[in-house]
Scaffold this active site. Structure first.
Site, PDB file in Angstrom:
ATOM      1  N   PRO A 296       0.804  -1.222   0.000  1.00  0.00           N
ATOM      2  CA  PRO A 296       0.000   0.000   0.000  1.00  0.00           C
ATOM      3  C   PRO A 296       0.834   1.267   0.000  1.00  0.00           C
ATOM      4  O   PRO A 296       1.934   1.300   0.570  1.00  0.00           O
ATOM      5  CB  PRO A 296      -0.767  -0.107   1.323  1.00  0.00           C
ATOM      6  CG  PRO A 296       0.134  -0.898   2.202  1.00  0.00           C
ATOM      7  CD  PRO A 296       0.965  -1.789   1.332  1.00  0.00           C
ATOM      8  N   GLY A 297       0.297   2.288  -0.623  1.00  0.00           N
ATOM      9  CA  GLY A 297       0.867   3.627  -0.502  1.00  0.00           C
ATOM     10  C   GLY A 297      -0.122   4.476   0.288  1.00  0.00           C
ATOM     11  O   GLY A 297       0.040   4.728   1.483  1.00  0.00           O
ATOM     12  N   ARG A 298      -1.209   4.824  -0.389  1.00  0.00           N
ATOM     13  CA  ARG A 298      -2.231   5.709   0.172  1.00  0.00           C
ATOM     14  C   ARG A 298      -2.681   5.304   1.587  1.00  0.00           C
ATOM     15  O   ARG A 298      -2.777   6.125   2.487  1.00  0.00           O
ATOM     16  CB  ARG A 298      -3.444   5.688  -0.769  1.00  0.00           C
ATOM     17  CG  ARG A 298      -4.542   6.664  -0.435  1.00  0.00           C
ATOM     18  CD  ARG A 298      -5.766   6.434  -1.340  1.00  0.00           C
ATOM     19  NE  ARG A 298      -5.411   6.175  -2.712  1.00  0.00           N
ATOM     20  CZ  ARG A 298      -5.141   7.118  -3.614  1.00  0.00           C
ATOM     21  NH1 ARG A 298      -5.251   8.376  -3.283  1.00  0.00           N
ATOM     22  NH2 ARG A 298      -4.795   6.801  -4.851  1.00  0.00           N
TER      23      ARG A 298
ATOM     24  N   ARG B 160      -3.574  16.668  -6.962  1.00  0.00           N
ATOM     25  CA  ARG B 160      -4.668  15.685  -7.104  1.00  0.00           C
ATOM     26  C   ARG B 160      -5.985  16.300  -7.597  1.00  0.00           C
ATOM     27  O   ARG B 160      -6.643  15.717  -8.464  1.00  0.00           O
ATOM     28  CB  ARG B 160      -4.882  14.919  -5.797  1.00  0.00           C
ATOM     29  CG  ARG B 160      -3.626  14.152  -5.349  1.00  0.00           C
ATOM     30  CD  ARG B 160      -3.885  13.171  -4.214  1.00  0.00           C
ATOM     31  NE  ARG B 160      -4.609  12.009  -4.676  1.00  0.00           N
ATOM     32  CZ  ARG B 160      -5.863  11.757  -4.414  1.00  0.00           C
ATOM     33  NH1 ARG B 160      -6.561  12.581  -3.645  1.00  0.00           N
ATOM     34  NH2 ARG B 160      -6.445  10.693  -4.903  1.00  0.00           N
TER      35      ARG B 160
ATOM     36  N   CYS C  52      -0.697  31.207 -12.024  1.00  0.00           N
ATOM     37  CA  CYS C  52      -1.221  31.958 -13.144  1.00  0.00           C
ATOM     38  C   CYS C  52      -1.855  30.990 -14.131  1.00  0.00           C
ATOM     39  O   CYS C  52      -1.357  30.803 -15.245  1.00  0.00           O
ATOM     40  CB  CYS C  52      -0.054  32.683 -13.787  1.00  0.00           C
ATOM     41  SG  CYS C  52      -0.471  34.325 -14.210  1.00  0.00           S
ATOM     42  N   GLU C  53      -2.902  30.326 -13.715  1.00  0.00           N
ATOM     43  CA  GLU C  53      -3.565  29.337 -14.561  1.00  0.00           C
ATOM     44  C   GLU C  53      -4.945  29.090 -13.963  1.00  0.00           C
ATOM     45  O   GLU C  53      -5.066  28.817 -12.762  1.00  0.00           O
ATOM     46  CB  GLU C  53      -2.727  28.040 -14.581  1.00  0.00           C
ATOM     47  CG  GLU C  53      -3.383  26.971 -15.392  1.00  0.00           C
ATOM     48  CD  GLU C  53      -2.408  25.918 -15.939  1.00  0.00           C
ATOM     49  OE1 GLU C  53      -1.199  26.183 -16.052  1.00  0.00           O
ATOM     50  OE2 GLU C  53      -2.894  24.827 -16.262  1.00  0.00           O
TER      51      GLU C  53
ATOM     52  N   TYR D 126       0.479  11.105  -2.170  1.00  0.00           N
ATOM     53  CA  TYR D 126       0.495  11.731  -3.498  1.00  0.00           C
ATOM     54  C   TYR D 126       0.266  13.242  -3.392  1.00  0.00           C
ATOM     55  O   TYR D 126      -0.391  13.846  -4.240  1.00  0.00           O
ATOM     56  CB  TYR D 126      -0.541  11.074  -4.434  1.00  0.00           C
ATOM     57  CG  TYR D 126      -0.355   9.574  -4.491  1.00  0.00           C
ATOM     58  CD1 TYR D 126       0.753   9.032  -5.121  1.00  0.00           C
ATOM     59  CD2 TYR D 126      -1.257   8.706  -3.877  1.00  0.00           C
ATOM     60  CE1 TYR D 126       0.955   7.657  -5.143  1.00  0.00           C
ATOM     61  CE2 TYR D 126      -1.067   7.336  -3.895  1.00  0.00           C
ATOM     62  CZ  TYR D 126       0.032   6.812  -4.530  1.00  0.00           C
ATOM     63  OH  TYR D 126       0.230   5.454  -4.553  1.00  0.00           O
TER      64      TYR D 126
ATOM     65  N   TYR E 237      -7.109  14.730 -11.121  1.00  0.00           N
ATOM     66  CA  TYR E 237      -8.168  13.706 -11.084  1.00  0.00           C
ATOM     67  C   TYR E 237      -9.512  14.247 -10.624  1.00  0.00           C
ATOM     68  O   TYR E 237     -10.466  13.479 -10.473  1.00  0.00           O
ATOM     69  CB  TYR E 237      -7.800  12.567 -10.114  1.00  0.00           C
ATOM     70  CG  TYR E 237      -6.357  12.156 -10.091  1.00  0.00           C
ATOM     71  CD1 TYR E 237      -5.779  11.523 -11.186  1.00  0.00           C
ATOM     72  CD2 TYR E 237      -5.571  12.380  -8.965  1.00  0.00           C
ATOM     73  CE1 TYR E 237      -4.451  11.136 -11.152  1.00  0.00           C
ATOM     74  CE2 TYR E 237      -4.243  11.996  -8.925  1.00  0.00           C
ATOM     75  CZ  TYR E 237      -3.678  11.380 -10.032  1.00  0.00           C
ATOM     76  OH  TYR E 237      -2.371  11.002  -9.994  1.00  0.00           O
TER      77      TYR E 237
HETATM   78  N1  LLP Z   1       2.024  -0.811  -6.189  1.00  0.00           N
HETATM   79  C1  LLP Z   1       2.128  -0.382  -7.450  1.00  0.00           C
HETATM   80  C2  LLP Z   1       2.813  -1.214  -8.445  1.00  0.00           C
HETATM   81  C3  LLP Z   1       1.601   0.875  -7.813  1.00  0.00           C
HETATM   82  O1  LLP Z   1       1.699   1.286  -9.076  1.00  0.00           O
HETATM   83  C4  LLP Z   1       0.972   1.660  -6.842  1.00  0.00           C
HETATM   84  C5  LLP Z   1       0.443   2.983  -7.173  1.00  0.00           C
HETATM   85  C6  LLP Z   1       0.889   1.166  -5.519  1.00  0.00           C
HETATM   86  C7  LLP Z   1       1.424  -0.073  -5.232  1.00  0.00           C
HETATM   87  C8  LLP Z   1       0.245   1.933  -4.410  1.00  0.00           C
HETATM   88  O2  LLP Z   1      -1.091   2.206  -4.656  1.00  0.00           O
HETATM   89  P1  LLP Z   1      -1.976   2.837  -3.476  1.00  0.00           P
HETATM   90  O3  LLP Z   1      -1.977   1.854  -2.337  1.00  0.00           O
HETATM   91  O4  LLP Z   1      -1.345   4.102  -3.054  1.00  0.00           O
HETATM   92  O5  LLP Z   1      -3.299   3.046  -4.070  1.00  0.00           O
HETATM   93  N2  LLP Z   1      -1.243   9.723  -7.941  1.00  0.00           N
HETATM   94  C9  LLP Z   1      -2.473   8.938  -7.777  1.00  0.00           C
HETATM   95  C10 LLP Z   1      -2.197   7.518  -7.409  1.00  0.00           C
HETATM   96  C11 LLP Z   1      -1.258   6.816  -8.364  1.00  0.00           C
HETATM   97  C12 LLP Z   1      -0.935   5.423  -7.940  1.00  0.00           C
HETATM   98  C13 LLP Z   1       0.236   4.880  -8.683  1.00  0.00           C
HETATM   99  N3  LLP Z   1       0.593   3.560  -8.305  1.00  0.00           N
HETATM  100  C14 LLP Z   1      -3.364   9.630  -6.742  1.00  0.00           C
HETATM  101  O6  LLP Z   1      -3.008  10.704  -6.273  1.00  0.00           O
HETATM  102  O7  LLP Z   1      -4.432   9.115  -6.413  1.00  0.00           O
END
Ligand code: LLP
Length: 421
Positions: free
Chosen positions: A271-273, A309, A341-342, A377, A313
């Site tokens: 996970p990231g988010r 973001r 400026c956009e 992000y 999106y």
């Molecule tokens: N693993 C892979 C291979 C990925 O490409 C990603 C995210 C993750 C894990 C983590 O995903 P998460 O758990 O964070 O959903 N910039 C966008 C999100 C782009 C995600 C890219 N890859 C945003 O702000 O929502």
């Protein structure tokens, strides 16, 4: 599944510290991250054998260090992310799986780094297999498979299906295993990440695809990765994912594979988010309150250079006001914009660029606007557009408040540029 408590539109504190005092100390705009929230989210995933943080969501080295101290490992999508992980104390290469390089291509720098330092690689294209195989035959690799379908919170975060550039197309599996064999590479694991912001409907489909793929590769498989994509609440109506149910579905898949292979299979999550989104607050000062026809604008000193973001999106972030002056409970509809400026520099917009307003407290110049759930992000996608400095980043760990990245100076912004002659 528990329902998210409602977000408040007035906020005087972040983790027990006054917002105005924080803004005065660190300047505006600044990102603040609550360490306790990150630790809590890590602990919620403890059933998985390995929690691999997708550092692209928030790669400040202090955040990576916090993750490491909690037993979390990381992925890296570039040589730069490998470097960050190393500086944050992760063991890089030499067979250690603390840092895995996962991508759809190797740029030349990353290929040389992975080959020479023996960094484990998760290959997202046949070309990665042959390029690594030529330089480093005999290694173990994992394959990122695109199962032919995907799901995400936006079209731009769906990473499965034939319009996605990610992963190895499922029907090319046999060719890729053969390609690996030709180079003496051993396929020891599989990975599927079908999108960011996914749901249960797609999960059983993914698990089934994982099972079929693993059985097709055979008993060389020792790890499976569920990828990331766990959603987090951004709105009052959003609910938390039932993590236990999520784990159980994956665990059942893992156990079936263990039964077939007769050896343990490690279950990773990436996970990231989920680990960082809710920990983050972008605090900006309101610098103008102005009317355009019937519309009222709060213009703040953070723009899409700081948080992209909404413009990318149409993402919704909860917002609140921290009063520097007289507080009021009166509210009004306001459009929140930045300094760039956009005309797209609007935080209250929907996908497609439709500008909308938000009910917010009546605020004045000098009050602060807090953009919440901004820990994933957020800073990492910032830029120097309009020669604006990147914001400061601050880690709030209970009583302790640490500056973990200084705001850029004008000279930082032009560093590396030169005038010919
Ligand atoms: N693993 C892979 C291979 C990925 O490409 C990603 C995210 C993750 C894990 C983590 O995903 P998460 O758990 O964070 O959903 N910039 C966008 C999100 C782009 C995600 C890219 N890859 C945003 O702000 O929502």
């Amino acid at each position: 599944m528990s329902v998210k408590q409602s977000f408040s539109i007035i906020r005087s504190q972040i983790c027990g510290h006054s917002v105005t005092a924080l803004a005065e100390k660190f300047g505006s705009p600044s990102y603040f991250y609550d360490a306790a929230t990150i630790r809590d989210r890590i602990s919620q995933l403890s059933q998985f054998d390995v929690i691999r943080f997708a550092q692209k969501a928030n790669s400040n080295i202090a955040v990576l260090d916090l993750m490491r101290k909690q037993g979390v490992v990381v992925d890296a999508v570039s040589a730069g992310e490998v470097h960050r992980a190393q500086v944050a104390g992760f063991k890089v290469g030499g067979g250690s799986h603390d840092v895995v390089y996962t991508a759809d291509i190797f740029d030349r720098e990353a290929l040389a780094m992975c080959a020479s330092q023996n960094i484990p690689v998760n290959c997202g294209s046949p070309d990665m297999i042959s390029q690594l195989g030529k330089l480093a035959p005999g290694r173990e690799i994992t394959l990122r498979i695109n199962p032919g379908f995907g799901h995400g919170h936006s079209k731009k975060t769906n990473t499965g299906g034939d319009t996605s550039k990610h992963g190895i197309w499922h029907s090319q599996l046999d060719q890729c295993v053969e390609l690996a064999n030709e180079h003496g590479l051993k396929v020891a694991g599989l990975h599927m990440h079908i999108g960011s912001g996914t749901d249960f409907e797609h999960l059983s489909q993914v698990c089934d695809a994982m099972k079929q793929t693993a059985l097709a590769v055979g008993d060389s498989i020792h790890t499976i990765s569920a990828g990331g994509g766990l959603p987090t609440p951004y709105r009052d109506s959003d609910t938390y994912l039932d993590i236990d149910r999520y784990f159980q579905i994956w665990d059942a898949t893992r156990k079936e594979l263990e039964g077939s292979f007769g050896h343990p299979v490690s279950l990773e999550i990436e996970p990231g988010r989920f680990l960082v989104a809710e920990s983050g607050y972008l605090v900006a000062e309101i610098r103008s309150v102005k009317k355009m026809g019937e519309n009222l604008f709060y213009l703040i000193d953070a723009g899409f250079n700081n948080l992209a973001r909404p413009i990318l999106y149409g993402s919704y972030h909860p917002m609140s006001v921290a009063f520097a002056g007289e507080p009021t409970e009166e509210t009004q509809q306001a459009i929140v914009g930045g300094p760039l400026c956009e005309s797209g520099d609007i935080f209250t917009q929907e996908e497609g660029g439709f500008v909308c307003s938000r009910e917010l407290p009546v605020a004045n110049v000098g009050d602060f606007l807090v953009i919440e759930c901004a820990g994933a992000y957020g800073f990492v996608m910032s830029s120097n557009y309009n020669s604006k400095p990147m914001a400061a980043e601050v880690l709030v760990d209970d009583e302790q408040v640490h500056l973990i990245r200084a705001r850029q100076t004008p000279d930082d912004i032009i560093a590396g540029e030169s005038i010919p002659g």
